[in-house]
Design a protein around this motif. Structure first.
Motif, PDB file in Angstrom:
ATOM      1  N   VAL A   7      58.193 -11.502  44.543  1.00 22.46           N
ATOM      2  CA  VAL A   7      59.060 -11.249  43.381  1.00 22.46           C
ATOM      3  C   VAL A   7      58.952  -9.783  42.967  1.00 22.46           C
ATOM      4  O   VAL A   7      59.967  -9.138  42.674  1.00 22.46           O
ATOM      5  N   ALA A   8      57.739  -9.242  42.954  1.00 24.55           N
ATOM      6  CA  ALA A   8      57.538  -7.839  42.588  1.00 24.55           C
ATOM      7  C   ALA A   8      58.258  -6.917  43.564  1.00 24.55           C
ATOM      8  O   ALA A   8      58.928  -5.961  43.148  1.00 24.55           O
ATOM      9  N   ALA A   9      58.126  -7.193  44.855  1.00 25.73           N
ATOM     10  CA  ALA A   9      58.771  -6.346  45.863  1.00 25.73           C
ATOM     11  C   ALA A   9      60.295  -6.397  45.736  1.00 25.73           C
ATOM     12  O   ALA A   9      60.967  -5.353  45.778  1.00 25.73           O
ATOM     13  N   LEU A  10      60.841  -7.587  45.562  1.00 17.92           N
ATOM     14  CA  LEU A  10      62.300  -7.711  45.415  1.00 17.92           C
ATOM     15  C   LEU A  10      62.787  -7.054  44.125  1.00 17.92           C
ATOM     16  O   LEU A  10      63.835  -6.406  44.107  1.00 17.92           O
ATOM     17  N   LEU A  14      65.373  -3.947  43.827  1.00 16.22           N
ATOM     18  CA  LEU A  14      66.573  -3.981  42.976  1.00 16.22           C
ATOM     19  C   LEU A  14      66.601  -2.848  41.968  1.00 16.22           C
ATOM     20  O   LEU A  14      67.659  -2.265  41.715  1.00 16.22           O
ATOM     21  N   SER A  15      65.449  -2.520  41.395  1.00 12.80           N
ATOM     22  CA  SER A  15      65.447  -1.445  40.396  1.00 12.80           C
ATOM     23  C   SER A  15      65.801  -0.105  41.034  1.00 12.80           C
ATOM     24  O   SER A  15      66.535   0.693  40.443  1.00 12.80           O
ATOM     25  N   VAL A  16      65.307   0.133  42.239  1.00 11.12           N
ATOM     26  CA  VAL A  16      65.657   1.386  42.928  1.00 11.12           C
ATOM     27  C   VAL A  16      67.138   1.380  43.311  1.00 11.12           C
ATOM     28  O   VAL A  16      67.849   2.380  43.135  1.00 11.12           O
ATOM     29  N   ALA A  17      67.624   0.258  43.818  1.00  7.92           N
ATOM     30  CA  ALA A  17      69.038   0.166  44.213  1.00  7.92           C
ATOM     31  C   ALA A  17      69.960   0.341  43.007  1.00  7.92           C
ATOM     32  O   ALA A  17      70.957   1.073  43.083  1.00  7.92           O
ATOM     33  N   ILE A  18      69.627  -0.310  41.907  1.00  7.78           N
ATOM     34  CA  ILE A  18      70.453  -0.184  40.691  1.00  7.78           C
ATOM     35  C   ILE A  18      70.394   1.242  40.166  1.00  7.78           C
ATOM     36  O   ILE A  18      71.411   1.811  39.745  1.00  7.78           O
ATOM     37  N   MET A  46      61.401  -1.152  36.038  1.00  6.61           N
ATOM     38  CA  MET A  46      60.398  -0.594  36.937  1.00  6.61           C
ATOM     39  C   MET A  46      58.982  -0.729  36.370  1.00  6.61           C
ATOM     40  O   MET A  46      58.043  -1.020  37.110  1.00  6.61           O
ATOM     41  N   LEU A  47      58.831  -0.557  35.076  1.00 10.84           N
ATOM     42  CA  LEU A  47      57.502  -0.732  34.479  1.00 10.84           C
ATOM     43  C   LEU A  47      56.972  -2.145  34.715  1.00 10.84           C
ATOM     44  O   LEU A  47      55.780  -2.342  34.975  1.00 10.84           O
ATOM     45  N   HIS A  48      57.852  -3.110  34.656  1.00  5.71           N
ATOM     46  CA  HIS A  48      57.409  -4.490  34.813  1.00  5.71           C
ATOM     47  C   HIS A  48      57.287  -4.919  36.268  1.00  5.71           C
ATOM     48  O   HIS A  48      56.694  -5.956  36.557  1.00  5.71           O
ATOM     49  N   VAL A  49      57.787  -4.104  37.183  1.00  9.48           N
ATOM     50  CA  VAL A  49      57.458  -4.306  38.593  1.00  9.48           C
ATOM     51  C   VAL A  49      55.946  -4.114  38.765  1.00  9.48           C
ATOM     52  O   VAL A  49      55.283  -4.881  39.471  1.00  9.48           O
ATOM     53  N   GLY A  56      50.499 -10.496  41.078  1.00 11.62           N
ATOM     54  CA  GLY A  56      50.410 -10.930  42.468  1.00 11.62           C
ATOM     55  C   GLY A  56      49.056 -10.666  43.081  1.00 11.62           C
ATOM     56  O   GLY A  56      48.491 -11.529  43.765  1.00 11.62           O
ATOM     57  N   VAL A  57      48.524  -9.495  42.837  1.00 12.28           N
ATOM     58  CA  VAL A  57      47.204  -9.145  43.389  1.00 12.28           C
ATOM     59  C   VAL A  57      46.122 -10.027  42.773  1.00 12.28           C
ATOM     60  O   VAL A  57      45.269 -10.580  43.477  1.00 12.28           O
ATOM     61  N   LEU A  58      46.143 -10.171  41.457  1.00 13.66           N
ATOM     62  CA  LEU A  58      45.132 -10.978  40.781  1.00 13.66           C
ATOM     63  C   LEU A  58      45.239 -12.458  41.148  1.00 13.66           C
ATOM     64  O   LEU A  58      44.231 -13.138  41.335  1.00 13.66           O
ATOM     65  N   ALA A  59      46.451 -12.960  41.278  1.00 12.67           N
ATOM     66  CA  ALA A  59      46.651 -14.370  41.628  1.00 12.67           C
ATOM     67  C   ALA A  59      46.166 -14.649  43.044  1.00 12.67           C
ATOM     68  O   ALA A  59      45.766 -15.776  43.350  1.00 12.67           O
ATOM     69  N   GLY A  60      46.174 -13.645  43.899  1.00 12.90           N
ATOM     70  CA  GLY A  60      45.657 -13.817  45.249  1.00 12.90           C
ATOM     71  C   GLY A  60      44.159 -14.062  45.254  1.00 12.90           C
ATOM     72  O   GLY A  60      43.618 -14.692  46.161  1.00 12.90           O
ATOM     73  N   GLN A  61      43.479 -13.578  44.234  1.00  9.27           N
ATOM     74  CA  GLN A  61      42.024 -13.767  44.126  1.00  9.27           C
ATOM     75  C   GLN A  61      41.695 -15.107  43.477  1.00  9.27           C
ATOM     76  O   GLN A  61      40.805 -15.814  43.930  1.00  9.27           O
ATOM     77  N   ALA A  62      42.384 -15.415  42.403  1.00  7.96           N
ATOM     78  CA  ALA A  62      42.116 -16.661  41.674  1.00  7.96           C
ATOM     79  C   ALA A  62      43.321 -17.002  40.805  1.00  7.96           C
ATOM     80  O   ALA A  62      43.412 -16.544  39.672  1.00  7.96           O
ATOM     81  N   PRO A  63      44.284 -17.778  41.327  1.00  2.81           N
ATOM     82  CA  PRO A  63      45.466 -18.113  40.524  1.00  2.81           C
ATOM     83  C   PRO A  63      45.079 -18.930  39.284  1.00  2.81           C
ATOM     84  O   PRO A  63      44.215 -19.799  39.360  1.00  2.81           O
ATOM     85  N   THR A  64      45.676 -18.604  38.167  1.00  8.23           N
ATOM     86  CA  THR A  64      45.406 -19.308  36.914  1.00  8.23           C
ATOM     87  C   THR A  64      46.711 -19.536  36.169  1.00  8.23           C
ATOM     88  O   THR A  64      47.741 -18.916  36.481  1.00  8.23           O
ATOM     89  N   ARG A  65      46.656 -20.379  35.162  1.00  7.32           N
ATOM     90  CA  ARG A  65      47.849 -20.619  34.331  1.00  7.32           C
ATOM     91  C   ARG A  65      48.273 -19.350  33.608  1.00  7.32           C
ATOM     92  O   ARG A  65      49.455 -19.090  33.437  1.00  7.32           O
TER      93      ARG A  65
END
Length: 126
Positions: A7-10, A14-18, A46-49, A56-65
């Motif tokens: 989602v972050a990559a897409l 999109l932000s660069v394309a727009i 872009m800030l929220h990318v 994404g990085v943190l969820a890869g270590q330990a996904p949480t609610r």
């Protein structure tokens, strides 16, 4: 989590394309006010990318609610805040401005959820 990195990559794409479309295709074709709406939407997009990348990085270590809530808040905020500013700029539909603050609330939820995640991780270490 792979989902949030995707989602972050897409979203970054999109932000660069727009931004490129706005700079090269809309300059001089839209009123200054509409260009300002585009610029604001792009800045927050872009800030929220970066926020989505962190999730994404943190969820890869330990996904949480709280990380899921943070990612959802950032995504919803981007769609409503930035997306509606883009739509306002392109269509002139000022009434969309009444809905834009809901995207801001999404961003706020995302940041609070990320802070809750950080605080919960800190407590586990002490």
């Amino acid at each position: 989590m792979k989902l949030w990195l995707t989602v972050a990559a897409l979203s970054g794409f999109l932000s660069v394309a727009i931004g490129a479309f706005a700079a090269h295709g809309l300059e001089g074709r839209l009123p200054e006010e509409a260009l300002a709406w585009l610029a604001t939407g792009l800045r927050y997009h872009m800030l929220h990318v970066a926020g989505l990348l962190a999730v994404g990085v943190l969820a890869g270590q330990a996904p949480t609610r709280s990380l899921t809530l943070a990612g959802g808040g950032f995504l919803l905020g981007t769609l409503l805040f930035s997306g509606l500013l883009y739509a306002m700029a392109l269509t002139g539909a000022r009434w969309l401005g009444m809905i834009v603050p809901l995207g801001g609330l999404g961003f706020l939820v995302g940041w609070v959820a990320l802070a809750c995640y950080a605080l919960s991780r800190q407590e586990e270490r002490t």
